[in-house]
Design an enzyme around this catalytic site. Structure first.
Site, PDB file in Angstrom:
ATOM      1  N   LYS A  21       0.837  -1.207   0.000  1.00 43.30           N
ATOM      2  CA  LYS A  21       0.000   0.000   0.000  1.00 43.30           C
ATOM      3  C   LYS A  21       0.870   1.254   0.000  1.00 43.30           C
ATOM      4  CE  LYS A  21      -3.848  -0.628   2.143  1.00 43.30           C
ATOM      5  NZ  LYS A  21      -4.818  -0.837   3.224  1.00 43.30           N
ATOM      6  N   ARG A  91      -3.722   2.895   8.435  1.00 39.93           N
ATOM      7  CA  ARG A  91      -4.003   1.616   7.765  1.00 39.93           C
ATOM      8  C   ARG A  91      -2.749   0.757   7.732  1.00 39.93           C
ATOM      9  NH1 ARG A  91      -7.089   5.060   4.345  1.00 39.93           N
ATOM     10  NH2 ARG A  91      -9.211   4.317   4.005  1.00 39.93           N
ATOM     11  N   GLY A 100      -8.675  -7.447   4.163  1.00 44.88           N
ATOM     12  CA  GLY A 100      -9.531  -7.685   5.324  1.00 44.88           C
ATOM     13  C   GLY A 100      -8.845  -8.385   6.482  1.00 44.88           C
ATOM     14  N   MET A 102      -6.180  -7.208   8.164  1.00 46.69           N
ATOM     15  CA  MET A 102      -5.607  -6.298   9.149  1.00 46.69           C
ATOM     16  C   MET A 102      -6.576  -5.150   9.395  1.00 46.69           C
ATOM     17  SD  MET A 102      -2.152  -7.191   9.452  1.00 46.69           S
ATOM     18  CE  MET A 102      -0.796  -7.239   8.343  1.00 46.69           C
ATOM     19  N   ARG A 336      -3.776  -1.425  -6.084  1.00 43.00           N
ATOM     20  CA  ARG A 336      -2.933  -2.630  -5.983  1.00 43.00           C
ATOM     21  C   ARG A 336      -3.309  -3.552  -7.121  1.00 43.00           C
ATOM     22  NH1 ARG A 336      -5.871  -4.731  -0.450  1.00 43.00           N
ATOM     23  NH2 ARG A 336      -7.943  -4.989  -1.298  1.00 43.00           N
ATOM     24  N   HIS A 456     -16.016  -8.276   2.115  1.00 41.23           N
ATOM     25  CA  HIS A 456     -15.030  -9.216   2.659  1.00 41.23           C
ATOM     26  C   HIS A 456     -15.289 -10.632   2.144  1.00 41.23           C
ATOM     27  CE1 HIS A 456     -13.741 -12.173   5.740  1.00 41.23           C
ATOM     28  NE2 HIS A 456     -12.639 -11.458   5.692  1.00 41.23           N
ATOM     29  N   ARG A 562      -0.372 -46.718  -5.830  1.00 44.15           N
ATOM     30  CA  ARG A 562      -0.403 -47.400  -4.524  1.00 44.15           C
ATOM     31  C   ARG A 562      -1.199 -48.694  -4.678  1.00 44.15           C
ATOM     32  NH1 ARG A 562      -1.754 -41.803  -3.431  1.00 44.15           N
ATOM     33  NH2 ARG A 562      -0.302 -40.807  -1.957  1.00 44.15           N
ATOM     34  N   ARG A 618       4.220 -48.927  -6.755  1.00 44.18           N
ATOM     35  CA  ARG A 618       4.749 -49.183  -5.417  1.00 44.18           C
ATOM     36  C   ARG A 618       4.142 -50.477  -4.892  1.00 44.18           C
ATOM     37  NH1 ARG A 618       3.288 -45.241  -0.510  1.00 44.18           N
ATOM     38  NH2 ARG A 618       1.354 -46.441  -0.532  1.00 44.18           N
ATOM     39  N   GLU A 746      12.095 -42.717   2.111  1.00 41.47           N
ATOM     40  CA  GLU A 746      11.110 -42.181   3.063  1.00 41.47           C
ATOM     41  C   GLU A 746      11.533 -42.409   4.514  1.00 41.47           C
ATOM     42  OE1 GLU A 746       7.384 -44.176   2.215  1.00 41.47           O
ATOM     43  OE2 GLU A 746       8.480 -45.906   1.464  1.00 41.47           O
ATOM     44  N   SER A 765      12.303 -42.345  -5.498  1.00 40.99           N
ATOM     45  CA  SER A 765      11.148 -41.461  -5.393  1.00 40.99           C
ATOM     46  C   SER A 765      11.026 -41.083  -3.925  1.00 40.99           C
ATOM     47  CB  SER A 765       9.886 -42.183  -5.863  1.00 40.99           C
ATOM     48  OG  SER A 765       8.799 -41.298  -5.777  1.00 40.99           O
ATOM     49  N   GLY A 767       9.293 -40.243  -0.824  1.00 45.03           N
ATOM     50  CA  GLY A 767       7.961 -40.314  -0.203  1.00 45.03           C
ATOM     51  C   GLY A 767       7.936 -39.331   0.956  1.00 45.03           C
ATOM     52  N   THR A 768       7.628 -38.075   0.637  1.00 44.30           N
ATOM     53  CA  THR A 768       7.825 -37.014   1.640  1.00 44.30           C
ATOM     54  C   THR A 768       6.791 -37.045   2.761  1.00 44.30           C
ATOM     55  OG1 THR A 768       6.708 -35.504   0.130  1.00 44.30           O
ATOM     56  CG2 THR A 768       9.117 -35.440   0.165  1.00 44.30           C
ATOM     57  N   ASN A 769       5.686 -37.787   2.581  1.00 42.73           N
ATOM     58  CA  ASN A 769       4.734 -37.901   3.696  1.00 42.73           C
ATOM     59  C   ASN A 769       5.408 -38.632   4.857  1.00 42.73           C
ATOM     60  OD1 ASN A 769       2.987 -36.807   1.853  1.00 42.73           O
ATOM     61  ND2 ASN A 769       1.774 -38.652   1.549  1.00 42.73           N
ATOM     62  N   ASP A 770       5.954 -39.834   4.556  1.00 40.62           N
ATOM     63  CA  ASP A 770       6.626 -40.605   5.608  1.00 40.62           C
ATOM     64  C   ASP A 770       7.951 -39.981   6.007  1.00 40.62           C
ATOM     65  OD1 ASP A 770       5.219 -42.798   6.698  1.00 40.62           O
ATOM     66  OD2 ASP A 770       5.283 -43.814   4.767  1.00 40.62           O
ATOM     67  N   CYS A 832       6.854 -37.998  -4.586  1.00 41.99           N
ATOM     68  CA  CYS A 832       5.483 -38.474  -4.792  1.00 41.99           C
ATOM     69  C   CYS A 832       4.596 -38.320  -3.561  1.00 41.99           C
ATOM     70  CB  CYS A 832       5.483 -39.927  -5.259  1.00 41.99           C
ATOM     71  SG  CYS A 832       6.160 -41.045  -4.025  1.00 41.99           S
ATOM     72  N   TYR A 852      11.205 -35.307 -11.813  1.00 32.89           N
ATOM     73  CA  TYR A 852       9.761 -35.063 -11.893  1.00 32.89           C
ATOM     74  C   TYR A 852       9.162 -34.882 -10.510  1.00 32.89           C
ATOM     75  CZ  TYR A 852       9.061 -39.936 -10.453  1.00 32.89           C
ATOM     76  OH  TYR A 852       9.061 -41.108  -9.734  1.00 32.89           O
TER      77      TYR A 852
END
Length: 878
Positions: A21, A91, A100, A102, A336, A456, A562, A618, A746, A765, A767-770, A832, A852
């Site tokens: 702003k 502001r 909305g 702040m 903006r 808003h 899976r 897998r 993983e 590959s 396995g970023t969850n585990d 993955c 990938y």
């Protein structure tokens, strides 16, 4: 150090210091636009405030009052003068737009004496007291945290007593009464302290409040949703007041240079005569379309149109502008780059390229990758819609279709909706406020009684891609009874309604929705993205339907199939249960042989949908107890089928129970204990690949992924079983088909020993969850119970399961990438986990040099665009 800049001292390039702003106000000042002058307290001052135990240092205080003296010279008025006071607005303005999120304070500088001088000077006592009551209300709410509802209740009481509908119908005496009563509310809530009469005290209180608001709960939620770091801080803009509430030649409005829902070129906006800015964006009164300004104040309209076009040409993007008209004179309060729907963003980007204003690369970077989600949201099924009963129509504030149960509070929406119980809910509100943000995120759609296209609810819903219909004044809502009436019907909490955010129509009951299709300019943007990105994009899919959808959306293969998902079908689960409960290898092999046709059939169907694109399969990953029955009737049926007693079966189920199953007997550990499982899966996969190659002529190279490996010998053990079975099948089928064997990284140990593991693995590959779960040491199923406390205390800023932790987990990914490449330079590397569809994670994957990313089907376009943005940002091209 300089902490305060006059608008005349800044420019649009100082965004990080002055906030969006402040930088734009300085830039508009430089362009010679009619801007009420003022100054900006920088984002660095905000950081200093937090470092200084939430206090404003003497140095910053002095700079504020020095800038105020300069402003007094420019305006020819004195701050704190009782006969003709200089009044200011305060502001917030972070470097990233947070609509909305702040808090704003208007008319600052008024007190009991100054209001009388102000009334005399303007010869408009009604306006003076209206300004003062607004200031008391805003200051009490924003600075001292006295709930605004206390004041709204009094306004409603006075209006009812006077028999009027709008605030504008209140007389000067009514407004004086409000001032007295508002000050009483302040005193009651501030332990007997009177409303502050010293304008300097008011100003410092307001600046502190804006800094504090950077850390209010709704701002923290918004930052987390939009990847905005807390370290950025917010700037504060102190601007001389101009007044839209001085009578019928004054007004205030918000406008866009293109339609923020569709992208169509042309001024699109709303205004209110005799109002202040907050009235428009808060949605308290429903405003008039901007075109009507041509009738009300033609000269202002003409000047506004010219300046709006000037701003769009200068910024080379669609502008969102706030303006005020004071007694026939136009002022711009801010501009903006406008928030827009994904559809509008795509159309605007393509139009600007066609108009010669921006390049293809700029067009790609102008579209927020995450927002493409909106385009892939459902629409109403056309046949089902024919029978839909329209019960009302209001403003189409945010496109898409939504159907769900009516709820009346953000808390109920959060509890029942997305992220809660997973039910479809429609949040119905008189008007939304920034406090409703979490409920809005959880709802399928939002319906408001008040508010326009720039309220808003409308702005936030558009940003999130949530369907929204606003300003339905025909609704009679009773929040206490939790019901509303519309179109002759009464709807109670839990009743179904449907909304069309593209037309503004409201329907009775539940209407079927269907998946969106994408074409036109979307195709152009995707074409450009594919031209510039270097990362490949695959999908996570384990059935033909998802595979077909993903390929349609541009997936270049499957990065994660899976296989366990294939066993949960009603026809198959008894067979996998039989295998698990068998006591001998022979009995297990008999049970597994029954599964081969199913598993092979799935693989064949998917290979046919892929039409030669690669698929990484897998092998079985979850702990076996996940397949076993827990319901009494299912245990009874299985015992009967296997010819064993219920007690023996229950004992076996108990034996398989694990205290920490996610770190237990799962992944490659299953194949080490039961090699016959890996044999069955290999036979099904290789047979399917050979048969589809022969039937369809595709060149298929199966990619076999062994999960949860932490040791090279473990991988070698399972790999030997796979190779032996695959070669056996090839011999039986007289085939020379090629295949690759790789692993998931993983477990942190696998990342640390990636150079050894790469001797046997042809691809990794991540396995970023585990990997996230094991690196942080907490379960993603349980983390939600305590993560909110971590956000509130600024320990974490985002959910590490939604956005990759680049410092910790990312370091393991980077290390494994480098170690793997050292051993095997041509190793293929992918990701993955769910992170594969997150734009900030995709940029990280681009930087570390992965081959990938793989994500869920509907996130494929997001990943394609984010990959192109990462390549452009980092100066890498195909």
């Amino acid at each position: 150090m300089k902490y305060v800049y006059l608008f005349t001292e800044g420019s649009k390039d100082m965004r990080n210091l002055l906030g969006g702003k402040g930088a734009n106000l300085a830039e508009m000042t430089n362009l010679g636009l009619p801007i009420p002058q003022g100054f900006t307290v920088t984002t660095e001052a905000c950081t200093e405030y937090y470092n200084n135990n939430k206090t404003i240092s003497k140095e910053i205080e002095e700079q504020i009052f020095t800038a105020l003296k300069e402003l007094e010279k420019i305006q020819g008025k004195k701050f704190g003068d009782n006969s003709d006071p200089l009044l200011v607005s305060v502001r917030s303005g972070a470097r990233a737009s947070m609509p909305g999120m702040m808090d704003t304070i208007l008319n600052l500088g008024l007190n009991d004496e100054a209001v009388e001088g102000f009334a005399a000077k303007t010869a408009n006592p009604r306006f003076a007291y209206d300004s003062y009551r607004r200031f008391i209300q805003m200051y009490s709410d924003v600075v001292m945290e006295v709930p605004k509802s206390y004041f709204e209740k009094i306004i409603d009481e006075v209006k009812e007593a006077k028999g009027v509908h709008y605030d504008t119908e209140l007389t000067v005496d009514d407004l004086k009464e409000l001032v007295v009563r508002f000050k009483e509310v302040y005193k009651e809530n501030m332990n007997g302290e009177e409303f502050p009469q010293d304008p300097k005290e008011q100003l410092l209180g307001a600046v502190k409040a804006v800094f504090r608001s950077w850390d209010n709960p709704r701002a923290i939620v918004y930052r987390r949703m939009n990847d905005i770091p807390s370290s950025w801080g917010t700037a504060v803009n102190v601007q001389s007041m101009v007044f839209g509430n001085m009578g019928d030649t004054s007004g205030t409005g918000v406008a866009f240079t293109r339609n923020p829902s569709t992208g169509e070129k042309g001024i699109y906006g709303e205004y209110l005569i005799n109002a202040q800015g907050e009235d428009v964006v808060a949605g308290v009164r429903t405003p008039q379309p901007i075109s009507k300004l041509a009738e009300d104040l033609p000269e202002c309209y003409q000047e506004f149109m010219e300046l709006a076009h000037k701003l769009e040409n200068h910024y080379r993007d669609m502008q969102d502008m706030e303006f005020t008209i004071q007694e026939g004179k136009l002022y711009f309060l801010q501009t903006r780059n406008g928030k827009r729907t994904a559809q509008a963003a795509i159309n605007i980007a393509c139009d600007l390229v066609d108009e010669g204003m921006i390049t293809e690369e700029e067009a790609i970077t102008r579209i927020e990758a995450k927002s493409l989600d909106q385009l892939l949201h459902p629409n109403f099924n056309k046949e089902a819609l024919k029978n839909g009963e329209v019960i009302g129509e209001a403003l189409p504030a945010s496109p898409g279709a939504a159907t769900g149960k009516v709820v009346f509070t953000a808390e109920e929406a959060k509890e029942l909706g997305i992220g809660g119980k997973g039910e479809k809910v429609i949040l119905v509100r008189l008007e939304t406020t920034p406090e409703d943000i979490e409920g809005m995120v959880a709802a399928q759609g939002i319906l408001t009684v008040r508010g326009g296209m720039t309220s808003h609810a409308a702005v936030v819903a558009r940003g999130m891609g949530t369907c929204c219909v606003s300003g339905c004044g025909a609704i009679k809502i009773n929040e206490e009874k939790e019901e509303f009436t519309l179109g002759g019907y009464t709807f109670k909490k839990g009743d179904y309604i449907s909304l069309d955010g593209s037309t503004g129509k409201i329907y009775k009951g539940e209407i079927d929705t269907e998946e969106a299709t994408v074409s036109g300019n979307f195709g152009r943007i995707m074409e450009w993205a594919d031209k510039y990105r270097t990362l490949k994009v695959r999908t996570n899919a384990d059935n033909p339907r998802d595979t077909r959808n993903a390929v349609k959306l541009g997936a270049e293969g499957i990065g994660l199939c899976r296989t366990e998902h294939m066993f949960f079908d009603a026809e198959r689960i008894p067979k996998i249960r039989k295998m698990i409960l068998s006591e001998t290898v022979e009995a297990r092999e008999v049970a597994l042989a029954e599964l081969i046709p199913f598993q092979k059939g799935d693989f064949k169907a998917m290979y046919k949908e892929l039409k030669g694109l690669p698929m990484t399969v897998r092998y079985l990953d979850p702990p076996l107890h996940e397949f076993l029955p827990t319901a009494e009737e299912d245990i009874k049926a299985l015992a009967l089928e296997m010819n064993v007693s219920e007690e023996a079966l229950k004992n076996k189920i108990n034996d398989l129970h694990e205290f920490n199953p996610m770190m237990g007997h799962r992944g490659c550990r299953l194949a080490v204990t039961y090699p016959e499982i890996a044999k069955m899966q290999t036979r099904a996969l290789i047979e399917a690949a050979i048969e589809v190659t022969e039937e369809e002529g595709y060149e298929i190279v199966p990619e076999i992924m062994i999960p949860l490996v932490g040791e090279k010998k473990e991988l070698d053990f399972v790999k030997n079983i796979v190779v032996e079975t695959a070669e056996e099948v090839k011999k039986e089928k007289s085939s020379n088909i090629q295949y690759h064997i790789g692993t998931m990284i993983e477990i942190p140990r696998a990342a640390l020993l990636a150079d050894e593991i790469a001797e046997s693995a042809e691809f990794f590959s991540f396995g970023t969850n585990d990997l996230t779960q094991m690196t942080f040491g907490f379960s993603r199923d349980d983390a939600g119970k305590f993560l909110d406390s971590y956000y509130a205390n600024k320990i974490y800023e985002s959910d590490p399961f939604a956005k990759l932790d680049q410092n910790g987990v990312g370091k393991l990914v980077k290390m494994a990438t480098e170690l793997g490449r050292k051993t095997r330079p041509d190793i293929k590397l992918g990701i993955c986990g769910e992170h594969g569809g997150d734009p900030s994670t995709i940029e990280f994957c681009h930087k570390v040099g992965l081959t990938y990313v793989s994500c869920s089907p509907f996130r494929v376009p997001i990943a394609r665009l984010a990959a192109a943005q990462a390549a452009i940002k980092n100066g890498d091209r195909k």
